[in-house]
Design a protein around this motif. Sequence first.
Motif, PDB file in Angstrom:
ATOM      1  N   PRO A  27       0.808  -1.223   0.000  1.00  0.00           N
ATOM      2  CA  PRO A  27       0.000   0.000   0.000  1.00  0.00           C
ATOM      3  C   PRO A  27       0.840   1.272   0.000  1.00  0.00           C
ATOM      4  CG  PRO A  27      -0.061  -1.018   2.164  1.00  0.00           C
ATOM      5  CD  PRO A  27       0.626  -1.985   1.237  1.00  0.00           C
ATOM      6  N   TYR A  28       2.098   1.177   0.409  1.00  0.00           N
ATOM      7  CA  TYR A  28       2.978   2.346   0.440  1.00  0.00           C
ATOM      8  C   TYR A  28       3.272   2.889  -0.954  1.00  0.00           C
ATOM      9  CZ  TYR A  28       6.389  -1.338  -0.499  1.00  0.00           C
ATOM     10  OH  TYR A  28       7.055  -2.420  -1.033  1.00  0.00           O
ATOM     11  N   LEU A  29       2.976   2.129  -2.008  1.00  0.00           N
ATOM     12  CA  LEU A  29       3.184   2.619  -3.364  1.00  0.00           C
ATOM     13  C   LEU A  29       2.117   3.638  -3.773  1.00  0.00           C
ATOM     14  CD1 LEU A  29       4.279  -0.678  -5.161  1.00  0.00           C
ATOM     15  CD2 LEU A  29       5.720   1.181  -4.265  1.00  0.00           C
ATOM     16  N   ASP A  30       1.062   3.726  -2.989  1.00  0.00           N
ATOM     17  CA  ASP A  30       0.017   4.727  -3.221  1.00  0.00           C
ATOM     18  C   ASP A  30       0.463   6.039  -2.573  1.00  0.00           C
ATOM     19  OD1 ASP A  30      -2.210   6.388  -3.196  1.00  0.00           O
ATOM     20  OD2 ASP A  30      -3.499   4.962  -2.146  1.00  0.00           O
ATOM     21  N   PRO A  31       0.717   7.068  -3.394  1.00  0.00           N
ATOM     22  CA  PRO A  31       1.191   8.328  -2.816  1.00  0.00           C
ATOM     23  C   PRO A  31       0.177   9.014  -1.898  1.00  0.00           C
ATOM     24  CG  PRO A  31       1.012   8.498  -5.213  1.00  0.00           C
ATOM     25  CD  PRO A  31       0.647   7.103  -4.837  1.00  0.00           C
ATOM     26  N   THR A  32      -1.083   8.587  -1.956  1.00  0.00           N
ATOM     27  CA  THR A  32      -2.104   9.206  -1.103  1.00  0.00           C
ATOM     28  C   THR A  32      -2.370   8.384   0.160  1.00  0.00           C
ATOM     29  OG1 THR A  32      -3.974   8.127  -2.212  1.00  0.00           O
ATOM     30  CG2 THR A  32      -3.226  10.237  -3.133  1.00  0.00           C
ATOM     31  N   LEU A  33      -1.520   7.379   0.424  1.00  0.00           N
ATOM     32  CA  LEU A  33      -1.724   6.556   1.622  1.00  0.00           C
ATOM     33  C   LEU A  33      -1.620   7.409   2.881  1.00  0.00           C
ATOM     34  CD1 LEU A  33      -2.081   3.655   2.776  1.00  0.00           C
ATOM     35  CD2 LEU A  33       0.423   3.577   2.948  1.00  0.00           C
ATOM     36  N   THR A  34      -2.594   7.231   3.752  1.00  0.00           N
ATOM     37  CA  THR A  34      -2.599   7.908   5.050  1.00  0.00           C
ATOM     38  C   THR A  34      -2.761   6.844   6.134  1.00  0.00           C
ATOM     39  OG1 THR A  34      -5.009   8.131   5.036  1.00  0.00           O
ATOM     40  CG2 THR A  34      -3.720   9.978   4.103  1.00  0.00           C
ATOM     41  N   LEU A  35      -2.588   7.261   7.356  1.00  0.00           N
ATOM     42  CA  LEU A  35      -2.822   6.349   8.469  1.00  0.00           C
ATOM     43  C   LEU A  35      -4.265   5.849   8.418  1.00  0.00           C
ATOM     44  CD1 LEU A  35      -1.795   4.965  11.053  1.00  0.00           C
ATOM     45  CD2 LEU A  35      -2.475   7.012  12.307  1.00  0.00           C
ATOM     46  N   GLY A  36      -5.204   6.747   8.118  1.00  0.00           N
ATOM     47  CA  GLY A  36      -6.621   6.369   8.034  1.00  0.00           C
ATOM     48  C   GLY A  36      -6.877   5.309   6.979  1.00  0.00           C
ATOM     49  N   LYS A  37      -6.241   5.438   5.823  1.00  0.00           N
ATOM     50  CA  LYS A  37      -6.411   4.434   4.768  1.00  0.00           C
ATOM     51  C   LYS A  37      -5.820   3.096   5.192  1.00  0.00           C
ATOM     52  CE  LYS A  37      -6.608   7.248   0.595  1.00  0.00           C
ATOM     53  NZ  LYS A  37      -5.979   7.528  -0.708  1.00  0.00           N
ATOM     54  N   LEU A  38      -4.658   3.130   5.839  1.00  0.00           N
ATOM     55  CA  LEU A  38      -4.042   1.892   6.289  1.00  0.00           C
ATOM     56  C   LEU A  38      -4.893   1.227   7.372  1.00  0.00           C
ATOM     57  CD1 LEU A  38      -1.680  -0.016   5.830  1.00  0.00           C
ATOM     58  CD2 LEU A  38      -0.395   1.255   7.558  1.00  0.00           C
ATOM     59  N   VAL A  39      -5.510   2.025   8.220  1.00  0.00           N
ATOM     60  CA  VAL A  39      -6.422   1.505   9.248  1.00  0.00           C
ATOM     61  C   VAL A  39      -7.541   0.700   8.578  1.00  0.00           C
ATOM     62  CG1 VAL A  39      -8.252   2.245  10.844  1.00  0.00           C
ATOM     63  CG2 VAL A  39      -5.951   3.180  11.062  1.00  0.00           C
ATOM     64  N   ARG A  40      -8.110   1.256   7.497  1.00  0.00           N
ATOM     65  CA  ARG A  40      -9.198   0.567   6.795  1.00  0.00           C
ATOM     66  C   ARG A  40      -8.701  -0.717   6.128  1.00  0.00           C
ATOM     67  NH1 ARG A  40     -10.393   5.870   6.042  1.00  0.00           N
ATOM     68  NH2 ARG A  40      -9.563   6.052   3.939  1.00  0.00           N
ATOM     69  N   ILE A  41      -7.502  -0.679   5.553  1.00  0.00           N
ATOM     70  CA  ILE A  41      -6.941  -1.866   4.909  1.00  0.00           C
ATOM     71  C   ILE A  41      -6.706  -2.974   5.936  1.00  0.00           C
ATOM     72  CG2 ILE A  41      -4.884  -2.775   3.735  1.00  0.00           C
ATOM     73  CD1 ILE A  41      -4.619   0.038   2.407  1.00  0.00           C
ATOM     74  N   ILE A  42      -6.154  -2.593   7.086  1.00  0.00           N
ATOM     75  CA  ILE A  42      -5.802  -3.563   8.124  1.00  0.00           C
ATOM     76  C   ILE A  42      -7.037  -4.031   8.886  1.00  0.00           C
ATOM     77  CG2 ILE A  42      -4.450  -3.921  10.258  1.00  0.00           C
ATOM     78  CD1 ILE A  42      -2.732  -3.628   7.715  1.00  0.00           C
ATOM     79  N   GLY A  43      -7.986  -3.119   9.075  1.00  0.00           N
ATOM     80  CA  GLY A  43      -9.195  -3.465   9.825  1.00  0.00           C
ATOM     81  C   GLY A  43      -9.019  -3.317  11.323  1.00  0.00           C
ATOM     82  N   THR A  44      -8.472  -2.184  11.724  1.00  0.00           N
ATOM     83  CA  THR A  44      -8.276  -1.902  13.148  1.00  0.00           C
ATOM     84  C   THR A  44      -8.670  -0.456  13.391  1.00  0.00           C
ATOM     85  OG1 THR A  44      -6.698  -2.072  14.972  1.00  0.00           O
ATOM     86  CG2 THR A  44      -5.827  -1.267  12.884  1.00  0.00           C
ATOM     87  N   ASN A  45      -8.273   0.094  14.526  1.00  0.00           N
ATOM     88  CA  ASN A  45      -8.573   1.501  14.776  1.00  0.00           C
ATOM     89  C   ASN A  45      -7.290   2.329  14.733  1.00  0.00           C
ATOM     90  OD1 ASN A  45      -7.528   2.145  17.543  1.00  0.00           O
ATOM     91  ND2 ASN A  45      -8.942   0.511  18.121  1.00  0.00           N
ATOM     92  N   ARG A  46      -7.458   3.603  14.531  1.00  0.00           N
ATOM     93  CA  ARG A  46      -6.356   4.534  14.326  1.00  0.00           C
ATOM     94  C   ARG A  46      -5.389   4.569  15.512  1.00  0.00           C
ATOM     95  NH1 ARG A  46      -6.384   8.725  10.717  1.00  0.00           N
ATOM     96  NH2 ARG A  46      -4.838  10.324  11.119  1.00  0.00           N
ATOM     97  N   THR A  47      -5.922   4.663  16.715  1.00  0.00           N
ATOM     98  CA  THR A  47      -5.088   4.763  17.907  1.00  0.00           C
ATOM     99  C   THR A  47      -4.239   3.512  18.092  1.00  0.00           C
ATOM    100  OG1 THR A  47      -6.727   6.195  18.951  1.00  0.00           O
ATOM    101  CG2 THR A  47      -5.118   5.135  20.401  1.00  0.00           C
ATOM    102  N   LEU A  48      -4.861   2.352  17.950  1.00  0.00           N
ATOM    103  CA  LEU A  48      -4.129   1.106  18.134  1.00  0.00           C
ATOM    104  C   LEU A  48      -3.043   0.944  17.077  1.00  0.00           C
ATOM    105  CD1 LEU A  48      -3.666  -1.512  19.650  1.00  0.00           C
ATOM    106  CD2 LEU A  48      -5.484  -2.556  18.268  1.00  0.00           C
TER     107      LEU A  48
END
Length: 120
Positions: A27-48
């Motif tokens: 997913p790091y190849l996406d220049p628009t990757l954010t923590l929020g997007k990675l949270v959705r990909i992984i299926g967890t919450n932002r804080t954790l």
Amino acid sequence: MDNKASSLLIMQRLYARVLIVMENEKPYLDPTLTLGKLVRIIGTNRTLLSTTLNSRSKMNFNLWIATYRVNHLLEALCNNPDKSIDELYSQSGFASRTSFYRQFHKVTGQTPREYVRKKG
């Protein structure tokens, strides 16, 4: 199992899952990757996820992603010695030349030109 041990186990498992996703899906190849997007990909919450990355990698999210991108670029450079860094940075997830140069320096401690000169 006490709360601290339970939390450590949860973070250990989450980090292992994140590393698998990073390796397989890149997913790091996406220049628009954010923590929020990675949270959705992984299926967890932002804080954790943020706490886990900070604790396990000893880096914040932005530096952690920059490290993946720089490593991808350096691997691409080794596999394509006829290409220049300027030809490869956008394929490694960097949004702009400026952000690439800034993040490359943060990760390696040198500019791309210094890196190439020392490597060559």
